[in-house]
Write a protein that holds these residues in place. Structure first.
Motif, PDB file in Angstrom:
ATOM      1  N   VAL A  46      37.863   6.392  10.882  1.00  0.00           N
ATOM      2  CA  VAL A  46      36.727   5.471  10.713  1.00  0.00           C
ATOM      3  C   VAL A  46      35.416   6.242  10.725  1.00  0.00           C
ATOM      4  CG1 VAL A  46      35.541   3.465  11.679  1.00  0.00           C
ATOM      5  CG2 VAL A  46      38.019   3.657  11.863  1.00  0.00           C
ATOM      6  N   LEU A  47      35.294   7.184  11.638  1.00  0.00           N
ATOM      7  CA  LEU A  47      34.046   7.931  11.786  1.00  0.00           C
ATOM      8  C   LEU A  47      33.738   8.772  10.549  1.00  0.00           C
ATOM      9  CD1 LEU A  47      34.389   9.013  15.517  1.00  0.00           C
ATOM     10  CD2 LEU A  47      32.932   7.200  14.591  1.00  0.00           C
ATOM     11  N   ILE A  48      34.774   9.293   9.912  1.00  0.00           N
ATOM     12  CA  ILE A  48      34.567  10.049   8.676  1.00  0.00           C
ATOM     13  C   ILE A  48      33.914   9.162   7.618  1.00  0.00           C
ATOM     14  CG2 ILE A  48      35.781  11.116   6.724  1.00  0.00           C
ATOM     15  CD1 ILE A  48      37.791  12.236   8.792  1.00  0.00           C
ATOM     16  N   GLU A  49      34.410   7.924   7.497  1.00  0.00           N
ATOM     17  CA  GLU A  49      33.853   6.996   6.517  1.00  0.00           C
ATOM     18  C   GLU A  49      32.428   6.582   6.886  1.00  0.00           C
ATOM     19  OE1 GLU A  49      35.631   6.071   3.590  1.00  0.00           O
ATOM     20  OE2 GLU A  49      36.628   7.829   4.395  1.00  0.00           O
ATOM     21  N   LYS A  50      32.194   6.362   8.168  1.00  0.00           N
ATOM     22  CA  LYS A  50      30.852   5.968   8.604  1.00  0.00           C
ATOM     23  C   LYS A  50      29.846   7.089   8.352  1.00  0.00           C
ATOM     24  CE  LYS A  50      32.117   2.478  12.043  1.00  0.00           C
ATOM     25  NZ  LYS A  50      31.565   1.343  11.285  1.00  0.00           N
ATOM     26  N   GLU A  51      30.264   8.322   8.597  1.00  0.00           N
ATOM     27  CA  GLU A  51      29.354   9.444   8.346  1.00  0.00           C
ATOM     28  C   GLU A  51      29.032   9.564   6.847  1.00  0.00           C
ATOM     29  OE1 GLU A  51      28.696  14.201   9.190  1.00  0.00           O
ATOM     30  OE2 GLU A  51      30.555  13.242   9.836  1.00  0.00           O
ATOM     31  N   LYS A  52      30.016   9.334   5.998  1.00  0.00           N
ATOM     32  CA  LYS A  52      29.772   9.356   4.550  1.00  0.00           C
ATOM     33  C   LYS A  52      28.745   8.297   4.170  1.00  0.00           C
ATOM     34  CE  LYS A  52      33.412   9.452   1.835  1.00  0.00           C
ATOM     35  NZ  LYS A  52      34.789   9.117   1.394  1.00  0.00           N
ATOM     36  N   ALA A  53      28.847   7.121   4.783  1.00  0.00           N
ATOM     37  CA  ALA A  53      27.878   6.049   4.503  1.00  0.00           C
ATOM     38  C   ALA A  53      26.483   6.459   4.966  1.00  0.00           C
ATOM     39  CB  ALA A  53      28.312   4.759   5.188  1.00  0.00           C
ATOM     40  N   GLU A  54      26.400   7.048   6.158  1.00  0.00           N
ATOM     41  CA  GLU A  54      25.108   7.504   6.662  1.00  0.00           C
ATOM     42  C   GLU A  54      24.478   8.521   5.718  1.00  0.00           C
ATOM     43  OE1 GLU A  54      26.172   7.187  11.465  1.00  0.00           O
ATOM     44  OE2 GLU A  54      25.482   9.075  10.604  1.00  0.00           O
ATOM     45  N   GLN A  55      25.269   9.485   5.285  1.00  0.00           N
ATOM     46  CA  GLN A  55      24.744  10.536   4.413  1.00  0.00           C
ATOM     47  C   GLN A  55      24.299   9.974   3.063  1.00  0.00           C
ATOM     48  OE1 GLN A  55      23.993  13.651   5.291  1.00  0.00           O
ATOM     49  NE2 GLN A  55      24.616  13.015   7.342  1.00  0.00           N
ATOM     50  N   HIS A  56      25.030   8.994   2.555  1.00  0.00           N
ATOM     51  CA  HIS A  56      24.634   8.376   1.286  1.00  0.00           C
ATOM     52  C   HIS A  56      23.296   7.658   1.432  1.00  0.00           C
ATOM     53  CE1 HIS A  56      25.381   6.922  -2.771  1.00  0.00           C
ATOM     54  NE2 HIS A  56      24.980   5.730  -2.371  1.00  0.00           N
ATOM     55  N   LEU A  57      23.120   6.973   2.556  1.00  0.00           N
ATOM     56  CA  LEU A  57      21.851   6.286   2.809  1.00  0.00           C
ATOM     57  C   LEU A  57      20.706   7.288   2.929  1.00  0.00           C
ATOM     58  CD1 LEU A  57      20.069   3.879   3.529  1.00  0.00           C
ATOM     59  CD2 LEU A  57      20.951   4.001   5.874  1.00  0.00           C
ATOM     60  N   ILE A  58      20.906   8.348   3.682  1.00  0.00           N
ATOM     61  CA  ILE A  58      19.852   9.352   3.873  1.00  0.00           C
ATOM     62  C   ILE A  58      19.444   9.971   2.540  1.00  0.00           C
ATOM     63  CG2 ILE A  58      19.372  11.627   4.875  1.00  0.00           C
ATOM     64  CD1 ILE A  58      21.198  10.721   7.254  1.00  0.00           C
ATOM     65  N   ALA A  59      20.431  10.214   1.676  1.00  0.00           N
ATOM     66  CA  ALA A  59      20.159  10.857   0.384  1.00  0.00           C
ATOM     67  C   ALA A  59      19.591   9.901  -0.662  1.00  0.00           C
ATOM     68  CB  ALA A  59      21.444  11.484  -0.154  1.00  0.00           C
ATOM     69  N   SER A  60      19.579   8.596  -0.350  1.00  0.00           N
ATOM     70  CA  SER A  60      19.208   7.583  -1.353  1.00  0.00           C
ATOM     71  C   SER A  60      17.715   7.539  -1.658  1.00  0.00           C
ATOM     72  CB  SER A  60      19.643   6.194  -0.865  1.00  0.00           C
ATOM     73  OG  SER A  60      18.833   5.777   0.235  1.00  0.00           O
ATOM     74  N   GLY A  61      16.901   8.050  -0.729  1.00  0.00           N
ATOM     75  CA  GLY A  61      15.456   7.940  -0.887  1.00  0.00           C
ATOM     76  C   GLY A  61      14.877   6.687  -0.253  1.00  0.00           C
ATOM     77  N   LEU A  62      15.747   5.801   0.239  1.00  0.00           N
ATOM     78  CA  LEU A  62      15.268   4.589   0.911  1.00  0.00           C
ATOM     79  C   LEU A  62      14.661   4.932   2.270  1.00  0.00           C
ATOM     80  CD1 LEU A  62      18.305   2.198   0.275  1.00  0.00           C
ATOM     81  CD2 LEU A  62      15.973   1.824  -0.572  1.00  0.00           C
ATOM     82  N   ASN A  63      13.753   4.085   2.711  1.00  0.00           N
ATOM     83  CA  ASN A  63      13.281   4.125   4.088  1.00  0.00           C
ATOM     84  C   ASN A  63      14.419   3.565   4.948  1.00  0.00           C
ATOM     85  OD1 ASN A  63      11.931   3.925   6.507  1.00  0.00           O
ATOM     86  ND2 ASN A  63      10.690   2.171   5.878  1.00  0.00           N
ATOM     87  N   TYR A  64      14.944   4.357   5.864  1.00  0.00           N
ATOM     88  CA  TYR A  64      16.142   3.934   6.580  1.00  0.00           C
ATOM     89  C   TYR A  64      15.987   4.061   8.082  1.00  0.00           C
ATOM     90  CZ  TYR A  64      17.021   8.894   7.423  1.00  0.00           C
ATOM     91  OH  TYR A  64      16.892  10.208   7.841  1.00  0.00           O
ATOM     92  N   THR A  65      16.831   3.306   8.789  1.00  0.00           N
ATOM     93  CA  THR A  65      17.098   3.524  10.205  1.00  0.00           C
ATOM     94  C   THR A  65      18.604   3.406  10.385  1.00  0.00           C
ATOM     95  OG1 THR A  65      15.001   2.480  10.844  1.00  0.00           O
ATOM     96  CG2 THR A  65      16.635   2.798  12.573  1.00  0.00           C
ATOM     97  N   ILE A  66      19.196   4.372  11.064  1.00  0.00           N
ATOM     98  CA  ILE A  66      20.615   4.321  11.388  1.00  0.00           C
ATOM     99  C   ILE A  66      20.743   4.098  12.891  1.00  0.00           C
ATOM    100  CG2 ILE A  66      22.773   5.645  11.484  1.00  0.00           C
ATOM    101  CD1 ILE A  66      21.738   7.118   8.935  1.00  0.00           C
TER     102      ILE A  66
END
Length: 223
Positions: A133-153
Motif C-alpha cells: 500500500v505504501l508503495i502506491e501511496k508514495e507514487k501518488a505523492e510523487q505524482h502530485l508533487i511533480a504536477s505543478g499544483l499547489n499541494y499539501t500532503i
C-alpha cells in the motif's frame, strides 16, 4: 456569482466523511465523487452535491470536475485492487491530472505515515504488512508533487473512529508515529485548506497523547 466547490474524493466513509462534515460546518460548498449510490442520500442531506464516477476512470473524473468550478481538491481514496491497480495510486493520479486541467488552486492528498521518507517511523512488522500500500501511496505523492499544483500532503498515523480529541498536531518530522482519530485528521485537513503555510508541505498527523514512542518533535503551526 458563480459558486465554486471543494471537490472531495473518498467522502463515502472514514476520514473522507469526516472531512465532508467539517467542510459543510464551515459553510464550504462541497462536490463529492462517489463510486456508487450507497452514501448519496446521506451526503445530499448534508447539502453536498454528489456526482457518480469511478476515480479509476480518468474520463469520469475529468468530466465530474469540469461540470462546476473547482477551487480545491481533497482526496482520501485508497482501497482494494481492481484489475491489478490500487486506487491509492491510479485513482489519485487521475484526480491530480484532472485538477491540473481545471486549474484547481490547491490539492490536499491524505496519505499515510510510512510513505516516502516517513518509512523510518514504522516498525519492521508494520512495514512488512503495509509495504504494498505504501508503495502506491508514495507514487501518488510523487505524482502530485511533480504536477505543478499547489499541494499539501497529510500523512496520518494509525486511524481510530472515536470522537475528536483536539490533541492532534501536524509535524514535518518524518520519524514521529502514533495514533489519531479520523475526526481529528479531518479538522487538520480543513485547516490546511485555509492555510498558506501548508502549501507545498508534507506533514505527518498524530495525536500528541497517542505516540507509539514518546519523542520530542516540533509541531507545525498552520498560522
Amino acid at each position: 456569482m458563480t459558486t465554486t466547490y471543494v471537490f472531495l474524493a473518498g467522502a463515502s466513509r472514514g476520514v473522507g466523511r469526516e472531512i465532508a462534515r467539517c467542510l459543510v460546518e464551515q459553510g464550504i460548498q462541497v462536490k463529492a465523487l462517489l463510486r456508487s449510490e450507497a452514501a448519496r442520500s446521506e451526503l445530499e442531506a448534508m447539502g453536498i452535491t454528489v456526482v457518480l464516477g469511478d476515480a479509476l476512470s480518468a474520463v469520469e473524473v475529468e468530466q465530474a470536475m469540469q461540470e462546476t468550478p473547482i477551487q480545491a481538491v481533497i482526496s482520501t481514496i485508497g482501497g482494494l485492487p481492481k484489475d491489478g491497480e490500487r486506487a491509492d495510486y491510479l485513482g489519485n493520479k487521475n484526480l491530480v491530472d484532472a485538477a491540473v486541467k481545471v486549474g484547481a488552486a490547491k490539492f490536499i492528498l491524505v496519505s499515510s505515515i510510512g510513505s516516502g521518507e516517513s518509512i523510518v517511523a514504522l516498525s519492521p512488522q508494520a512495514l512488512e504488512t503495509l509495504r504494498p500500500v505504501l508503495i502506491e501511496k508514495e507514487k501518488a505523492e510523487q505524482h502530485l508533487i511533480a504536477s505543478g499544483l499547489n499541494y499539501t500532503i497529510v500523512r496520518p498515523g494509525g486511524l481510530k473512529s472515536e470522537p475528536a480529541t483536539g490533541n492532534a498536531v501536524l509535524t514535518e518530522d518524518p520519524k514521529v508515529s502514533g495514533m489519531i482519530h479520523r475526526a481529528d485528521v479531518a479538522h487538520l485537513v480543513c485547516q490546511c485548506l485555509r492555510s498558506d503555510r501548508a502549501n507545498h508541505k508534507i506533514l505527518s498527523a498524530i495525536d500528541r497523547q497517542m505516540l507509539f514512542v514518546p519523542v520530542e518533535f516540533a509541531e507545525f503551526a498552520l498560522r
